[in-house]
Design an enzyme around this catalytic site. Structure first.
Site, mmCIF file in Angstrom:
data_model
loop_
_atom_site.group_PDB
_atom_site.id
_atom_site.type_symbol
_atom_site.label_atom_id
_atom_site.label_comp_id
_atom_site.label_asym_id
_atom_site.label_seq_id
_atom_site.Cartn_x
_atom_site.Cartn_y
_atom_site.Cartn_z
ATOM 1 N N TYR A 1 -6.372 1.599 2.527
ATOM 2 C CA TYR A 1 -5.809 0.698 0.961
ATOM 3 C C TYR A 1 -4.575 2.021 0.762
ATOM 4 O O TYR A 1 -5.403 3.429 0.084
ATOM 5 C CB TYR A 1 -6.848 0.713 -0.153
ATOM 6 N N ASP B 1 0.589 -0.646 -0.920
ATOM 7 C CA ASP B 1 1.377 -1.296 -1.729
ATOM 8 C C ASP B 1 2.558 0.264 -2.779
ATOM 9 O O ASP B 1 2.302 0.977 -2.482
ATOM 10 C CB ASP B 1 0.477 -1.634 -3.342
ATOM 11 N N ASN C 1 -2.395 3.508 -2.521
ATOM 12 C CA ASN C 1 -1.513 3.224 -3.218
ATOM 13 C C ASN C 1 -0.244 3.925 -3.501
ATOM 14 O O ASN C 1 -1.118 4.964 -3.531
ATOM 15 C CB ASN C 1 -1.904 3.103 -4.982
ATOM 16 N N ARG D 1 6.549 -8.976 -4.441
ATOM 17 C CA ARG D 1 5.028 -9.400 -5.738
ATOM 18 C C ARG D 1 6.191 -8.983 -6.558
ATOM 19 O O ARG D 1 6.514 -7.958 -7.216
ATOM 20 C CB ARG D 1 3.927 -9.067 -5.199
ATOM 21 N N ASP E 1 2.428 -7.938 -9.846
ATOM 22 C CA ASP E 1 1.307 -7.974 -10.054
ATOM 23 C C ASP E 1 1.017 -8.125 -11.442
ATOM 24 O O ASP E 1 1.380 -7.277 -12.237
ATOM 25 C CB ASP E 1 0.155 -7.015 -9.624
#
Length: 123
Positions: A34, A111, A36, A80, A82
């Site tokens: 993951y 992201d 960011n 998106r 968020d």
């Protein structure tokens, strides 16, 4: 008709409002990454859990509003907003997300967002 990758990512996005860390972690492979992008990547489920727990517990509610989504094979990309209700403040963060799905689970999630947009709204 949605591909398997699209279905997995949609279910993951739909799970966020429930704010259940165990449910969210169930979407990842054991060796998932993951990232960011403004920060270092989280490698593996324990590291991903730690990153998510940096912001999930402080949020009274979380919603990922999908504006656009495209996929190719096992890759799903979405634009998106968020939305995090932090009680005294609500943060709306524009994000471009890239997900890779392997064996029905998320093996990579990146992201891309402007960290200053987050810090400006949480200061």
């Amino acid at each position: 008709m949605a591909t398997e990758a699209e279905s997995v990512v949609t279910a993951f996005i739909d799970a966020w409002p429930r704010r259940n860390i165990e449910e969210l972690m169930g979407f990842f492979t054991d060796d998932a990454v993951y990232h960011n992008i403004p920060m270092p990547p989280a490698l593996g489920k324990d590291a991903i859990r730690a990153v998510i727990n940096m912001f999930l517990p402080m949020a009274k509610s979380v919603e990922f509003k999908i504006l656009h989504s495209v996929s190719s094979g096992n890759v799903v990309m979405n634009e998106r907003i968020d939305i995090f209700d932090l009680g005294a403040k609500t943060v709306e963060l524009p994000v471009a997300g890239v997900f890779e799905v392997t064996g029905g689970k998320i093996s990579a999630w990146r992201d891309y967002f402007d960290l200053a947009t987050w810090t400006r709204q949480t200061a």
